[in-house]
Design an enzyme around this catalytic site. Sequence first.
Site, PDB file in Angstrom:
ATOM      1  N   LYS A 181       0.781  -1.468   0.056  1.00 17.88           N
ATOM      2  CA  LYS A 181      -0.064   0.017  -0.122  1.00 17.88           C
ATOM      3  C   LYS A 181       0.461   1.215  -0.251  1.00 17.88           C
ATOM      4  O   LYS A 181       0.167   2.425   0.874  1.00 17.88           O
ATOM      5  CB  LYS A 181      -0.729  -0.283   1.191  1.00 17.88           C
ATOM      6  CG  LYS A 181      -1.770  -1.349   1.208  1.00 17.88           C
ATOM      7  CD  LYS A 181      -2.913  -1.040   2.221  1.00 17.88           C
ATOM      8  CE  LYS A 181      -2.192  -1.285   3.593  1.00 17.88           C
ATOM      9  NZ  LYS A 181      -2.971  -2.170   5.336  1.00 17.88           N
ATOM     10  N   ASP A 234      -5.056  -6.146  10.730  1.00 17.29           N
ATOM     11  CA  ASP A 234      -6.647  -5.946  10.824  1.00 17.29           C
ATOM     12  C   ASP A 234      -8.155  -6.245  10.605  1.00 17.29           C
ATOM     13  O   ASP A 234      -9.573  -6.270  11.191  1.00 17.29           O
ATOM     14  CB  ASP A 234      -7.081  -4.042   9.938  1.00 17.29           C
ATOM     15  CG  ASP A 234      -6.717  -4.311   8.507  1.00 17.29           C
ATOM     16  OD1 ASP A 234      -6.213  -5.278   8.478  1.00 17.29           O
ATOM     17  OD2 ASP A 234      -6.374  -3.134   7.244  1.00 17.29           O
TER      18      ASP A 234
HETATM   19  C1  GLC Z   1      -3.047  -4.818   2.646  1.00 20.56           C
HETATM   20  C2  GLC Z   1      -2.097  -5.713   3.524  1.00 20.56           C
HETATM   21  C3  GLC Z   1      -2.420  -6.978   4.556  1.00 20.56           C
HETATM   22  C4  GLC Z   1      -4.012  -5.279   4.964  1.00 20.56           C
HETATM   23  C5  GLC Z   1      -5.078  -4.960   4.182  1.00 20.56           C
HETATM   24  C6  GLC Z   1      -6.212  -4.088   4.092  1.00 20.56           C
HETATM   25  O1  GLC Z   1      -3.547  -5.941   1.508  1.00 20.56           O
HETATM   26  O2  GLC Z   1      -1.057  -6.444   3.222  1.00 20.56           O
HETATM   27  O3  GLC Z   1      -2.031  -7.331   5.548  1.00 20.56           O
HETATM   28  O4  GLC Z   1      -4.350  -6.793   6.104  1.00 20.56           O
HETATM   29  O5  GLC Z   1      -3.896  -4.675   3.232  1.00 20.56           O
HETATM   30  O6  GLC Z   1      -5.357  -3.403   5.344  1.00 20.56           O
END
Ligand code: GLC
Length: 482
Positions: A191, A226
């Site tokens: 991200k 999360d």
């Molecule tokens: C990205 C991260 C993951 C997280 C997701 C949503 O895919 O790698 O760990 O849960 O974003 O925030």
Amino acid sequence: MGLAWAAGVALGTFASSTYFLSRKPRSPDSISESEENKATAQILEQIDRQFTITPSKLQEIFHYFIKEMERGLTPEGSSMKMIPAFLKSIASGSEMGSFLALDLGGTNFRVVRVLLEGQGRIRTNQKKFVVSDELKTGDGEKLFDFFADCVSEFMKEFSMDVKETYSLGFTFSFPVKQLSISSGLLMEWTKGFSASGVVGKDIVKIIEASFQKKGLKIKVTALVNDTVGTMIAETYKDANCVAGVILGTGTNAAYIEKVSSITKWEGEDKTGDMVINMEWGGFDDHKKVLPVTSYDLELDNSSINRGAQIYEKMISGMYLGEITRLAVADLVRKKLLFGGKISTKFETRYKFETEYMSRIERDHSSDLNDTKSVLEDIMEIPFTSLQDRRIVKRICEVVAIRAARLSAIGIAGITSKIGRLHGCTIAIDGSVFERYPHFSNRMRDAFVELFGMQADNIRMVLTGDGSGVGAGLIAAIASKTQ
Ligand code: GLC
């Protein structure tokens, strides 16, 4: 050069289209208009063809998704990391006490005080901080020092005694190889983060070192994703909840699996259940079944995690606007939109936000006025015709419909794999699910295509603040068992 001719040359010849944008009777005056409609229809058909996931393709991806889930639980591994979260029990609803929670998701960092009052009752206080691009991509130690500063500011604001020792749950939403419920190594950034010196390190040690520097007596008792937080927050209220999904800046899911099915699990206790952080954003990174377009490839090639998180890049809020921008810019280059004129802003990466797509999709005015304002006032396109705006709106639709159908496949995969098609709750959080128009209905359509009447047994609930509350709860569960 007429628009129809240009479209024919650039896109080839197509079978008759289903899009008739104007049905005025044909008269000499309307010939050019009808020509224009034909050209528009051809453009739309071409776009549709690239982005549509047909029912049979949906089935194909769905079956492959389940296979990849299964393979990810074996020592062989798969494109999804399928990480055991070291969490065996879910919330019972009776947890009590006051806990701190940190939430680093993508766009924001939050500090939350969670007050668990038992019987499913929760109160929170929270403060949001923006993580600048400089911090995201700079020195890792500075990033974690910044988090400690935020906690310190929060404690002052809520008059918390800094001399007291607090238990804290850290929702850290990146792929982490858990070593225990309160330790784990960052496997890679996603991200848009790339802060140095963090990959391969224990996140808890890094944050506790930063707390110490600031004189804060905080013990991290839980490190969670999360998705895990979201699921646990919902289980506090609903024991039927089997998975947590994030559809926001990024996308991912966690669910409850039988330990006996996790053949790669090396822990001694092989009984009972275990929460799995799937890291589904990595699904099919080898692009075996995902219907990637030239725009997806272009986006991936210029991203900082090239070749990774392809599924996430087709679904989540960080990328949907960018896919749309690339598709629109391509048509402008081919002189099929905006009279061939674009703006510097529209040509700049990530400047067309997913939020603008939501606005365009919500625009039901006959002359697409709000779409005009997004394109001309915000994106600085010099001139847009109504046909242009219709085409842009359709591009937004097909990009978002594809995202919704792909995310539905993930949820369908989980519910089917764990045999819960007779009924279950899926806790979902994230701006795309919460705010993007029609997103959940489009997901439902895909469930119906896959499961017929049984689709009704999948209950999707928006679990606001799953990450904050969930981390507090897991800190509570962990302190009970430590
Ligand atoms: C990205 C991260 C993951 C997280 C997701 C949503 O895919 O790698 O760990 O849960 O974003 O925030």
